[in-house]
Design an enzyme around this catalytic site. Structure first.
Site, mmCIF file in Angstrom:
data_model
loop_
_atom_site.group_PDB
_atom_site.id
_atom_site.type_symbol
_atom_site.label_atom_id
_atom_site.label_comp_id
_atom_site.label_asym_id
_atom_site.label_seq_id
_atom_site.Cartn_x
_atom_site.Cartn_y
_atom_site.Cartn_z
ATOM 1 N N LYS A 87 -0.499 1.498 7.738
ATOM 2 C CA LYS A 87 -1.881 1.470 7.273
ATOM 3 C C LYS A 87 -1.926 0.720 5.945
ATOM 4 O O LYS A 87 -1.392 1.187 4.952
ATOM 5 C CB LYS A 87 -2.426 2.887 7.060
ATOM 6 C CG LYS A 87 -3.944 2.875 6.849
ATOM 7 C CD LYS A 87 -4.437 4.041 6.022
ATOM 8 C CE LYS A 87 -4.153 3.883 4.576
ATOM 9 N NZ LYS A 87 -4.860 2.760 3.915
ATOM 10 N N PRO A 88 -2.562 -0.441 5.931
ATOM 11 C CA PRO A 88 -2.644 -1.184 4.674
ATOM 12 C C PRO A 88 -3.780 -0.622 3.814
ATOM 13 O O PRO A 88 -4.607 0.161 4.297
ATOM 14 C CB PRO A 88 -2.989 -2.601 5.136
ATOM 15 C CG PRO A 88 -3.797 -2.391 6.377
ATOM 16 C CD PRO A 88 -3.273 -1.128 7.028
ATOM 17 N N GLU A 143 7.174 4.823 -3.619
ATOM 18 C CA GLU A 143 7.278 3.972 -4.810
ATOM 19 C C GLU A 143 5.933 4.073 -5.514
ATOM 20 O O GLU A 143 4.914 3.657 -4.959
ATOM 21 C CB GLU A 143 7.622 2.542 -4.374
ATOM 22 C CG GLU A 143 8.190 1.701 -5.478
ATOM 23 C CD GLU A 143 7.137 0.926 -6.219
ATOM 24 O OE1 GLU A 143 6.722 1.402 -7.306
ATOM 25 O OE2 GLU A 143 6.695 -0.112 -5.719
ATOM 26 N N CYS A 165 2.947 -2.071 -10.880
ATOM 27 C CA CYS A 165 3.548 -0.801 -11.323
ATOM 28 C C CYS A 165 4.653 -1.040 -12.333
ATOM 29 O O CYS A 165 5.047 -0.122 -13.038
ATOM 30 C CB CYS A 165 4.044 -0.009 -10.116
ATOM 31 S SG CYS A 165 4.982 -1.019 -8.986
ATOM 32 N N GLU A 206 -1.384 5.173 -16.956
ATOM 33 C CA GLU A 206 -1.136 3.834 -16.430
ATOM 34 C C GLU A 206 -2.417 3.009 -16.565
ATOM 35 O O GLU A 206 -3.501 3.513 -16.271
ATOM 36 C CB GLU A 206 -0.720 3.938 -14.961
ATOM 37 C CG GLU A 206 -0.140 2.667 -14.427
ATOM 38 C CD GLU A 206 0.398 2.801 -13.000
ATOM 39 O OE1 GLU A 206 1.314 2.068 -12.652
ATOM 40 O OE2 GLU A 206 -0.118 3.633 -12.232
HETATM 41 P P1 ADP Z 1 -4.618 2.831 -6.006
HETATM 42 O O1 ADP Z 1 -5.163 3.899 -6.900
HETATM 43 O O2 ADP Z 1 -3.741 1.877 -6.693
HETATM 44 O O3 ADP Z 1 -5.594 2.215 -5.070
HETATM 45 P P2 ADP Z 1 -3.736 4.565 -3.943
HETATM 46 O O4 ADP Z 1 -2.548 5.432 -4.030
HETATM 47 O O5 ADP Z 1 -5.077 5.210 -3.923
HETATM 48 O O6 ADP Z 1 -3.571 3.565 -5.125
HETATM 49 O O7 ADP Z 1 -3.654 3.603 -2.700
HETATM 50 C C1 ADP Z 1 -2.452 3.144 -2.150
HETATM 51 C C2 ADP Z 1 -2.506 3.303 -0.654
HETATM 52 O O8 ADP Z 1 -2.644 4.684 -0.374
HETATM 53 C C3 ADP Z 1 -3.699 2.621 0.019
HETATM 54 O O9 ADP Z 1 -3.282 2.118 1.271
HETATM 55 C C4 ADP Z 1 -4.670 3.754 0.208
HETATM 56 O O10 ADP Z 1 -5.549 3.564 1.286
HETATM 57 C C5 ADP Z 1 -3.721 4.884 0.512
HETATM 58 N N1 ADP Z 1 -4.251 6.232 0.307
HETATM 59 C C6 ADP Z 1 -5.048 6.682 -0.680
HETATM 60 N N2 ADP Z 1 -5.328 7.997 -0.502
HETATM 61 C C7 ADP Z 1 -4.685 8.388 0.629
HETATM 62 C C8 ADP Z 1 -4.570 9.613 1.356
HETATM 63 N N3 ADP Z 1 -5.163 10.725 0.955
HETATM 64 N N4 ADP Z 1 -3.821 9.602 2.491
HETATM 65 C C9 ADP Z 1 -3.193 8.489 2.909
HETATM 66 N N5 ADP Z 1 -3.253 7.317 2.264
HETATM 67 C C10 ADP Z 1 -3.988 7.261 1.147
#
Ligand code: ADP
Length: 475
Positions: free
Chosen positions: A168-169, A244, A278, A379
C-alpha cells in the site's frame, strides 16, 4: 490497483484524486481500496508464493536485472512523474530514480548469495544443515517522501528472497507506485507475486495487513506514531516486523572541523526534498569557535536556495506535501522565534504569486536555538536549519543523544580520535563523518530507539525477508 496480475478498480468502485503539490492541479484518479481489496491481494500473494519461492535465485535475479534496466531506460519519465506528484525538483527526482534502481541491481546480485551452512555436531552420526528460506507473504506500507526508492528498497530484497508482496503506497503518491509495478511486471514478475492496493484511508488496509493469517511479515516506512501502531498489532499476531521511522538528526561541527565545508554540507543536506527526509539534520550543534564562519557560509548558501515548482530550472526547494505540513513547519519556527531564536534567512510561508496555489515554506536558517523550543525535539520535515551554538563546557555527544530518535547523525571534524569517539558514542544507526550522504544500496539503513527496527539495504536488508531453518540429519 494491481491484484493477481490484473489492473483493477476497487471493489467499492470508489476512486480518489491525486494532486500536484506545487499547483493543486489534479493529475490522476486511482482506486480507493478497502479491506476486501487488501484481503484479495493477500490471497493472491499467498497463492503465488508456492511457485515463486521455488524459482531459482538466478531466475529471480534475471527479473530484477531487467527491472533495473527498464527503470534506467525510463528514468526521465519517472523523474518527471515524481516531480509532478511529489513536488521535489527534477534533479532530485532523477537522483531518486537512480537510487531506486540501484536496489534492483543490488538485490539481483544478492539473490544469488543467499546460502546455508553446514554446522558441527557433537554426535559423530549427526549432521546439521541450516537453510535460508523466504518468509512468505510480505505486507508493505510506504511513504510519500521517497515514492519510488522506498518501494524498491523493500520489493528488491523481498523478491530476491523469494517472497510475494502486497503493498500500500502513500495516498499522496500512488502514481509513482503504479509506475514501479508496471516496470516489475514488464520485467517478468509473474501474476500474484506483487500486488498493489491504493487507498485514501490507510487504516482499514493497515488493519488487514497486520492481522491477516496469511501475512508473514509487515514492513513499514513512515512516521513513528503509525509505525508503533502497526508494529504493535503485527507483533501481537507474531508476524515478523521491520519499521523505518522518524528521526531527529544531530549535525555536530567540532572546533577542529573546516566550518565552511561543514556549512556547505549542511546546506546541501538540509534542503534535499525540502527537508522532508527522515535523515535530514534537525539540530546543528556548532562549536562557538566555528560559529561565525559556519553561520556566515550558511546565510550565503541558504539565501541562494530557490523555492518553486520542481519543474523550474534552478529550483532547490519544492513544495511541502500538503497544507498541514506547512502549518507544522510554521508553528515550529514561530515557536522558536518567540522563545528567542533568530531567523537569519526565511522564516515565513511563501504565498505570493505562483506560490499561492501550492504548499511552500521559505528556506530558513534559525540561530540561537535551544532545548526549550519545539523544533529542538519534534521532527520538522521542512526546509529549516536550526543552529545551536555550544561551548567547551557542553558534552556535545550527550546533547546529540538526548532524543528518543536514533536514525542518522552527522559529524564534522578533522581529528581521527574525535571522529572515532563520535562514531562509537552516537546512538544512531547511520553516522556521516564529514559526509552528508551515508546511504547506498549496499549499506544497512535503519534506526535505533524510536527510529525503528531492522535494516534495509545491504546483506541485512535481504535477511529481513528470510527465515533460517535447521536440519538435523542422523546417519
Ligand atoms: P507521514 O506523517 O509522513 O505522512 P505516515 O506514517 O502517516 O507518515 O504515512 C506513511 C505511510 O503510512 C503512508 O502510506 C500512510 O498511508 C500509511 N499510514 C498512515 N496511517 C496508517 C494506518 N493507521 N494504518 C496503515 N497505514 C497507515
Amino acid at each position: 490497483m494491481f491484484i493477481n496480475g490484473q489492473w483493477s478498480s476497487a471493489e467499492s468502485g470508489n476512486e480518489f484524486e491525486v494532486t500536484n503539490p506545487a499547483t493543486g492541479e489534479v493529475i490522476g484518479l486511482v482506486p480507493d481500496g478497502g479491506a476486501p481489496d487488501a484481503e484479495a491481494a493477500i490471497v493472491a500473494a499467498d497463492a503465488a508464493f508456492g511457485s515463486w519461492s521455488k524459482t531459482t535465485a538466478y531466475e529471480r535475479a534475471d527479473i530484477l536485472y531487467r527491472a533495473w534496466q527498464l527503470m534506467n531506460d525510463q528514468a526521465e519519465d519517472l523523474a518527471a512523474l515524481m516531480t509532478r506528484e511529489q513536488g521535489k525538483p527534477l534533479k532530485a527526482s532523477r537522483a531518486e530514480v537512480a537510487y531506486a534502481a540501484s536496489f534492483l541491481r543490488y538485490y539481483a546480485e544478492e539473490a544469488t548469495r543467499v546460502a546455508g551452512e553446514w554446522l558441527p555436531s557433537s554426535r559423530a552420526n549427526q549432521r546439521f544443515l541450516s537453510l535460508r528460506q523466504p518468509v512468505g507473504v510480505v505486507a508493505a506500507v510506504t511513504p510519500w517522501n521517497y515514492p519510488i526508492s522506498m518501494l524498491t528498497r523493500k520489493m528488491g530484497p523481498a523478491l530476491a528472497a523469494g517472497c510475494t508482496i502486497v503493498l500500500k503506497p502513500a495516498e499522496a503518491t500512488p502514481l509513482c507506485a503504479k509506475a514501479v509495478f508496471e516496470i516489475l511486471t514488464e520485467a517478468g514478475v509473474p501474476d500474484g507475486v506483487i500486488n498493489l492496493v491504493t487507498a485514501l484511508d490507510p487504516k482499514p488496509i493497515g488493519e488487514v495487513f497486520t492481522t491477516h493469517q496469511l501475512v508473514n511479515k509487515v514492513t513499514f516506512t513512515g512516521s513513528t506514531a503509525v509505525g508503533r501502531l502497526l508494529a504493535g498489532v503485527a507483533a501481537s499476531n507474531l508476524k515478523r516486523v521491520s519499521v523505518e521511522l522518524g528521526g531527529h538528526a544531530p549535525f555536530i561541527v567540532y572546533p577542529d572541523a573546516d566550518p565552511v565545508r561543514a556549512a556547505k554540507g549542511a546546506a546541501a543536506l538540509k534542503f534535499l526534498n525540502s527537508g522532508q527526509a527522515c535523515i535530514s539534520p534537525n539540530r546543528l550543534y556548532v562549536h562557538e569557535s566555528a560559529a561565525d564562519a559556519f553561520i556566515s557560509t550558511m546565510v550565503e548558501r541558504v539565501r541562494k536556495v530557490k523555492a518553486g515548482p520542481g519543474t523550474e530550472e534552478g529550483v532547490g526547494v519544492g513544495p511541502l506535501v500538503n497544507a498541514a505540513a506547512v502549518t507544522k513547519v510554521a508553528d515550529q519556527v514561530d515557536d522558536a522565534v518567540t522563545r528567542g531564536a533568530s531567523a537569519l534567512v526565511g522564516g515565513t510561508r511563501l504565498t505570493e504569486d505562483n506560490f499561492g496555489a501550492g504548499h511552500f515554506y521559505a528556506p530558513t536558517l534559525l540561530t540561537g536555538v535551544d532545548s526549550t523550543m519545539k523544533i529542538y525535539r519534534e521532527e520538522t520535515f521542512g526546509p529549516v536549519a536550526p543552529v545551536i551554538t555550544y561551548t567547551d563546557d557542553d558534552d556535545v555527544l550527550a546533547l546529540a543523544n538526548d532524543t528518543n530518535y536514533g536514525l542518522a547523525a552527522y559529524v564534522y571534524t578533522n581529528n581521527l580520535s574525535t571522529a572515532m569517539t563520535a562514531f562509537e558514542g552516537l546512538r544512531f544507526g547511520i553516522i556521516g563523518i564529514n559526509d552528508v550522504n551515508p546511504t547506498s544500496a549496499a549499506a544497512p539503513f535503519g534506526g535505533m530507539k524510536d527510529s525503528g527496527l531492522g535494516r534495509e539495504g545491504g546483506a541485512e536488508g535481504i535477511s529481513e525477508y528470510l527465515e533460517t531453518k535447521l536440519g538435523g540429519f542422523a546417519i
